[in-house]
Write a protein that holds these residues in place. Sequence first.
Motif, PDB file in Angstrom:
ATOM      1  N   GLY A  85       0.661  -1.288  -0.151  1.00  0.00           N
ATOM      2  CA  GLY A  85      -0.133  -0.106  -0.067  1.00  0.00           C
ATOM      3  C   GLY A  85       0.847   1.053   0.011  1.00  0.00           C
ATOM      4  N   THR A  86       1.958   1.323   0.728  1.00  0.00           N
ATOM      5  CA  THR A  86       2.795   2.243   0.977  1.00  0.00           C
ATOM      6  C   THR A  86       3.677   2.700  -0.541  1.00  0.00           C
ATOM      7  N   LEU A  87       3.878   1.524  -1.143  1.00  0.00           N
ATOM      8  CA  LEU A  87       4.478   1.686  -2.649  1.00  0.00           C
ATOM      9  C   LEU A  87       3.564   2.245  -3.518  1.00  0.00           C
ATOM     10  N   LEU A  94      -3.918   4.928  -6.429  1.00  0.00           N
ATOM     11  CA  LEU A  94      -4.549   5.213  -4.869  1.00  0.00           C
ATOM     12  C   LEU A  94      -5.737   3.905  -4.611  1.00  0.00           C
ATOM     13  N   GLU A  95      -6.469   3.712  -5.682  1.00  0.00           N
ATOM     14  CA  GLU A  95      -7.533   2.880  -5.412  1.00  0.00           C
ATOM     15  C   GLU A  95      -6.915   1.502  -4.803  1.00  0.00           C
ATOM     16  N   GLU A  96      -5.758   0.915  -5.454  1.00  0.00           N
ATOM     17  CA  GLU A  96      -5.330  -0.296  -5.311  1.00  0.00           C
ATOM     18  C   GLU A  96      -4.544  -0.085  -3.830  1.00  0.00           C
ATOM     19  N   SER A  97      -3.886   1.036  -3.645  1.00  0.00           N
ATOM     20  CA  SER A  97      -3.306   1.489  -2.305  1.00  0.00           C
ATOM     21  C   SER A  97      -4.128   1.389  -1.233  1.00  0.00           C
ATOM     22  N   ILE A  98      -5.281   2.092  -1.454  1.00  0.00           N
ATOM     23  CA  ILE A  98      -6.270   1.950  -0.096  1.00  0.00           C
ATOM     24  C   ILE A  98      -6.796   0.606   0.132  1.00  0.00           C
ATOM     25  N   GLU A 111      -0.934  -0.647  14.500  1.00  0.00           N
ATOM     26  CA  GLU A 111       0.022  -0.060  13.746  1.00  0.00           C
ATOM     27  C   GLU A 111      -0.127   1.158  13.261  1.00  0.00           C
ATOM     28  N   GLY A 112       0.228   2.341  13.813  1.00  0.00           N
ATOM     29  CA  GLY A 112      -0.019   3.712  13.461  1.00  0.00           C
ATOM     30  C   GLY A 112       0.282   4.023  12.288  1.00  0.00           C
ATOM     31  N   GLY A 113       1.532   3.523  11.579  1.00  0.00           N
ATOM     32  CA  GLY A 113       1.839   3.713  10.211  1.00  0.00           C
ATOM     33  C   GLY A 113       0.942   3.314   9.114  1.00  0.00           C
ATOM     34  N   ILE A 114       0.154   2.652   9.516  1.00  0.00           N
ATOM     35  CA  ILE A 114      -0.783   2.158   8.437  1.00  0.00           C
ATOM     36  C   ILE A 114      -1.895   3.087   8.391  1.00  0.00           C
ATOM     37  N   GLY A 119      -4.310   7.698   5.442  1.00  0.00           N
ATOM     38  CA  GLY A 119      -4.863   9.069   5.480  1.00  0.00           C
ATOM     39  C   GLY A 119      -4.222   9.769   4.583  1.00  0.00           C
ATOM     40  N   ALA A 120      -2.921   9.416   4.096  1.00  0.00           N
ATOM     41  CA  ALA A 120      -2.355  10.182   2.873  1.00  0.00           C
ATOM     42  C   ALA A 120      -3.118   9.766   1.731  1.00  0.00           C
ATOM     43  N   ALA A 121      -3.393   8.487   1.523  1.00  0.00           N
ATOM     44  CA  ALA A 121      -3.829   8.064   0.107  1.00  0.00           C
ATOM     45  C   ALA A 121      -5.316   8.594   0.090  1.00  0.00           C
ATOM     46  N   TYR A 122      -6.088   8.695   1.232  1.00  0.00           N
ATOM     47  CA  TYR A 122      -7.485   9.232   0.959  1.00  0.00           C
ATOM     48  C   TYR A 122      -7.187  10.763   0.783  1.00  0.00           C
TER      49      TYR A 122
END
Length: 294
Positions: A85-87, A94-98, A111-114, A119-122
């Motif tokens: 998701g990060t990559l 974005l759709e696939e990452s979300i 896990e806070g990083g997720i 949030g960045a993706a949204y």
Amino acid sequence: MPRHHWLIALGACASVLMTEAPVRSQVAVPLTPKLNQEQLEEEGLKLIDDAIQLSRFQQYEWAIPRAKLATQLVPNRFEGWYILGTLLVQEEELEESIAALKRAKRLESSEGGIYSILGAAYFQSGEYELAVPELETALALGDESIEVLFDLGNAQLKLKDYNKAIATYERAVKQRDDFWPAINNIGLIYYEQGNLEAAIKKWETAINIDSTMAEPKLAVAVATYALGNQEKGLELAREALSLDGRYGDIEFLDENLWGENLLQATEMVFQTPSLQAVFEELTEKSFQPEEMEP
């Protein structure tokens, strides 16, 4: 100033892994009956580590297939979905990452990083209402990085929740007093609220931190022009555009979170004859062929 493009902190994912596999040239894993579940998990974790190492060199075209294969080998490990998701956010898929990050969140809700990456993706998808709770959860889980605060402030700004946005930006500046993008964006809010002098002070603070940045200088120029000092405003606008011609594009300014009032005032400045000449010069420069070295 828009959301940053430098939040991708893959070390958080790497710290979860117990293996330190070297980057390999092959992505295929021989799926034979001899491979038991323990071996599959080991291969999956190696692939995740490979993806992280490759991403550090911005080799995303190699990193993403490894991360995808890892999610197939170890679908119940959140790390694979997290890194994938990060990559994909980095590549603006974005759709696939979300979808990947939501899967990671279901597997590891603490896990806070997720939440910060989701949030960045949204935010990048324009889904600001969805971005805010994810980023707030990241903060609550201890991911109080300046990147998360900046993303949250930007989402609150887009939702016109100005008081909360200012408070969030101020938290970011408290962490690092030279973080000019947050200071700059407080100025954007002040302008929309009609407090031009307060906005100018914020932008001048940003300029004092980094005088090479065109955005706060152009914002000061527009506000100065709007306050009646047109000659000074135009002079500052020419200086700003000489630093970065992209800020002569209203659409680019909109992407950088400039509000309606500031955009309208900027259009008036851009329509003056002296700045039209500047735009013509910038256009000519963009079409000039680069000189060939002897």
